[in-house]
Design a protein around this motif. Structure first.
Motif, PDB file in Angstrom:
ATOM      1  N   ARG A   1       5.511   6.788  -3.882  1.00  0.00           N
ATOM      2  CA  ARG A   1       6.538   6.946  -2.876  1.00  0.00           C
ATOM      3  C   ARG A   1       5.979   6.493  -1.531  1.00  0.00           C
ATOM      4  O   ARG A   1       4.760   6.476  -1.319  1.00  0.00           O
ATOM      5  N   ARG A   2       6.877   6.140  -0.630  1.00  0.00           N
ATOM      6  CA  ARG A   2       6.453   5.739   0.702  1.00  0.00           C
ATOM      7  C   ARG A   2       5.521   6.794   1.298  1.00  0.00           C
ATOM      8  O   ARG A   2       5.823   7.990   1.298  1.00  0.00           O
ATOM      9  N   GLY A   3       4.362   6.342   1.804  1.00  0.00           N
ATOM     10  CA  GLY A   3       3.402   7.233   2.423  1.00  0.00           C
ATOM     11  C   GLY A   3       2.341   7.773   1.494  1.00  0.00           C
ATOM     12  O   GLY A   3       1.357   8.365   1.958  1.00  0.00           O
ATOM     13  N   ASP A   4       2.492   7.561   0.167  1.00  0.00           N
ATOM     14  CA  ASP A   4       1.467   8.037  -0.767  1.00  0.00           C
ATOM     15  C   ASP A   4       0.162   7.270  -0.554  1.00  0.00           C
ATOM     16  O   ASP A   4       0.177   6.066  -0.299  1.00  0.00           O
ATOM     17  N   PRO A   5      -0.991   7.943  -0.683  1.00  0.00           N
ATOM     18  CA  PRO A   5      -2.270   7.244  -0.532  1.00  0.00           C
ATOM     19  C   PRO A   5      -2.523   6.290  -1.701  1.00  0.00           C
ATOM     20  O   PRO A   5      -2.290   6.629  -2.857  1.00  0.00           O
ATOM     21  N   LEU A   6      -3.000   5.088  -1.369  1.00  0.00           N
ATOM     22  CA  LEU A   6      -3.334   4.085  -2.375  1.00  0.00           C
ATOM     23  C   LEU A   6      -4.839   3.950  -2.557  1.00  0.00           C
ATOM     24  O   LEU A   6      -5.324   3.659  -3.650  1.00  0.00           O
ATOM     25  N   GLY A   7      -5.588   4.099  -1.474  1.00  0.00           N
ATOM     26  CA  GLY A   7      -7.030   3.894  -1.494  1.00  0.00           C
ATOM     27  C   GLY A   7      -7.556   3.955  -0.082  1.00  0.00           C
ATOM     28  O   GLY A   7      -6.930   4.547   0.806  1.00  0.00           O
ATOM     29  N   ARG A   8      -8.702   3.289   0.138  1.00  0.00           N
ATOM     30  CA  ARG A   8      -9.329   3.338   1.457  1.00  0.00           C
ATOM     31  C   ARG A   8      -9.823   1.953   1.882  1.00  0.00           C
ATOM     32  O   ARG A   8     -10.219   1.130   1.045  1.00  0.00           O
ATOM     33  N   VAL A   9      -9.784   1.728   3.178  1.00  0.00           N
ATOM     34  CA  VAL A   9     -10.222   0.456   3.757  1.00  0.00           C
ATOM     35  C   VAL A   9     -11.697   0.219   3.464  1.00  0.00           C
ATOM     36  O   VAL A   9     -12.524   1.137   3.530  1.00  0.00           O
ATOM     37  N   GLY A  10     -12.026  -1.023   3.140  1.00  0.00           N
ATOM     38  CA  GLY A  10     -13.415  -1.402   2.921  1.00  0.00           C
ATOM     39  C   GLY A  10     -13.649  -2.835   3.372  1.00  0.00           C
ATOM     40  O   GLY A  10     -12.864  -3.398   4.143  1.00  0.00           O
ATOM     41  N   MET A  11     -14.732  -3.424   2.862  1.00  0.00           N
ATOM     42  CA  MET A  11     -15.025  -4.838   3.144  1.00  0.00           C
ATOM     43  C   MET A  11     -15.566  -5.506   1.886  1.00  0.00           C
ATOM     44  O   MET A  11     -16.484  -6.304   1.921  1.00  0.00           O
ATOM     45  N   THR A  12     -14.953  -5.164   0.745  1.00  0.00           N
ATOM     46  CA  THR A  12     -15.345  -5.747  -0.530  1.00  0.00           C
ATOM     47  C   THR A  12     -14.720  -7.130  -0.682  1.00  0.00           C
ATOM     48  O   THR A  12     -13.742  -7.467  -0.022  1.00  0.00           O
ATOM     49  N   GLY A  13     -15.291  -7.945  -1.574  1.00  0.00           N
ATOM     50  CA  GLY A  13     -14.782  -9.300  -1.768  1.00  0.00           C
ATOM     51  C   GLY A  13     -15.139 -10.191  -0.593  1.00  0.00           C
ATOM     52  O   GLY A  13     -16.193 -10.043   0.033  1.00  0.00           O
ATOM     53  N   ARG A  14     -14.245 -11.138  -0.267  1.00  0.00           N
ATOM     54  CA  ARG A  14     -14.508 -12.088   0.820  1.00  0.00           C
ATOM     55  C   ARG A  14     -14.085 -11.447   2.146  1.00  0.00           C
ATOM     56  O   ARG A  14     -12.946 -11.557   2.581  1.00  0.00           O
ATOM     57  N   ALA A  15     -15.014 -10.775   2.774  1.00  0.00           N
ATOM     58  CA  ALA A  15     -14.730 -10.079   4.029  1.00  0.00           C
ATOM     59  C   ALA A  15     -16.010  -9.999   4.847  1.00  0.00           C
ATOM     60  O   ALA A  15     -17.106  -9.877   4.298  1.00  0.00           O
ATOM     61  N   THR A  16     -15.858 -10.079   6.160  1.00  0.00           N
ATOM     62  CA  THR A  16     -17.016  -9.971   7.060  1.00  0.00           C
ATOM     63  C   THR A  16     -17.024  -8.657   7.827  1.00  0.00           C
ATOM     64  O   THR A  16     -17.936  -8.407   8.593  1.00  0.00           O
ATOM     65  N   GLY A  17     -16.019  -7.828   7.621  1.00  0.00           N
ATOM     66  CA  GLY A  17     -15.941  -6.538   8.287  1.00  0.00           C
ATOM     67  C   GLY A  17     -14.870  -5.696   7.629  1.00  0.00           C
ATOM     68  O   GLY A  17     -14.034  -6.210   6.869  1.00  0.00           O
ATOM     69  N   PRO A  18     -14.868  -4.384   7.871  1.00  0.00           N
ATOM     70  CA  PRO A  18     -13.868  -3.523   7.234  1.00  0.00           C
ATOM     71  C   PRO A  18     -12.459  -3.812   7.733  1.00  0.00           C
ATOM     72  O   PRO A  18     -12.201  -3.817   8.933  1.00  0.00           O
ATOM     73  N   HIS A  19     -11.563  -4.066   6.812  1.00  0.00           N
ATOM     74  CA  HIS A  19     -10.167  -4.299   7.154  1.00  0.00           C
ATOM     75  C   HIS A  19      -9.332  -4.260   5.893  1.00  0.00           C
ATOM     76  O   HIS A  19      -9.852  -4.342   4.773  1.00  0.00           O
TER      77      HIS A  19
END
Length: 287
Positions: free
Chosen positions: A242-260
């Motif tokens: 449902r709208r607003g349910d938690p899905l997970g948490r921000v990270g920097m996995t995969g192709r990323a240079t910073g948390p987003h």
């Protein structure tokens, strides 16, 4: 920070009127059709018509209205200036042509990425990427019989900074790449990611090569949102959210240079800007 406001047409008392093919008033044998939305490249149209009417876009049958008569049509990043939407119910039909506004997409440069995430060459890695593409293709082919987009989206993060706009032409490690089909929301690692609308989880995987931790939600009729680079995934496939349910948490996995969080949206094979659906509302019920 929100970088730009969506072009929301018809979200108040008055509806923007698209150019109609044929008569300007409903003709005998026509189907009721009301439209609003963000009619621009990367945008969408929300429609209300008769329940289960067939939806054709530029002459191609692509969708079916819900039991409440709601449907959505997406316009890709490079969509042409006109889009024809036709609804059919039995022998009756109505066609309208929408003017799809062009958009000046920016160019962004990202340096310091691991070479294997920009120009992979290792045979084993290339085989892994092919397998992951097949998994994503299958997930994006989901077609839930729903209209969970009817009340629009909320932002998936409560606090964020837009670090890259949707549709930007990317230059990665100095090499021109395909456009960026996501909105990058910079936030501290561990920030909770929430579902922007109701839907059903159709894919989760914590270790995709490019996307890292990835979740996909089917909102109905081929509209699927994606959440990349997660450090933690808190949902499982086939789980309703449902709208607003938690899905997970921000990270920097995969192709990323910073948390987003890279937030993406597709309607069938078309890439859309998910931020344009924030605050959207489907047309009211027909009289």
């Amino acid at each position: 920070m929100i970088g730009r406001r969506p072009l929301l047409l018809g979200f108040g008392a008055a509806l923007a009127t698209p150019r109609m093919l044929g008569a300007s008033a409903p003709a005998q044998g026509a189907v009721d059709l009301v439209l609003n939305g963000a009619w621009r490249q990367g945008g969408y149209a929300l429609g209300r018509t008769e329940p289960r009417a067939l939806i054709l876009v530029d002459g191609e049958a692509l969708s079916t209205a819900s039991t409440d008569g709601l449907f959505i049509v997406g316009f890709d990043r490079d969509a042409p200036a006109l889009a024809e939407i036709e609804v059919r119910s039995g022998a009756r039909s109505t066609r309208r042509v929408l003017d799809v506004a062009p958009y000046a997409f920016p160019s962004t440069r990202v340096d310091g990425l691991p070479p294997a995430t920009v120009e992979p060459s290792d045979p084993a890695l290339l085989d892994r990427i092919r397998q992951e593409v097949a998994l994503k293709t299958e997930a994006f082919a989901s077609r839930a019989d729903a209209d969970d987009f009817r009340d629009g989206f909320i932002w998936p993060l409560e606090t964020y900074r837009i670090s890259s706009e949707w549709g930007a032409q990317r230059i990665l490690n100095g090499t021109p790449a395909r456009p960026h089909y996501g909105v990058d929301l910079a936030a501290p690692a561990g920030t909770v990611i929430r579902a922007p609308a109701d839907g059903r989880i159709v894919f989760t995987r914590p270790d995709m090569h490019f996307e890292g931790g990835l979740t996909l939600i089917d909102h109905g009729q081929g509209l699927i949102s994606a959440y990349l680079h997660q450090s933690q995934l808190d949902v499982t496939p086939n789980q309703p959210v449902r709208r607003g349910d938690p899905l997970g948490r921000v990270g920097m996995t995969g192709r990323a240079t910073g948390p987003h969080l890279c937030w993406r949206l597709k309607w069938r094979d078309r890439n859309l800007d998910p931020s344009l659906l924030v605050g959207a509302r489907a047309p009211r019920r027909l009289a």
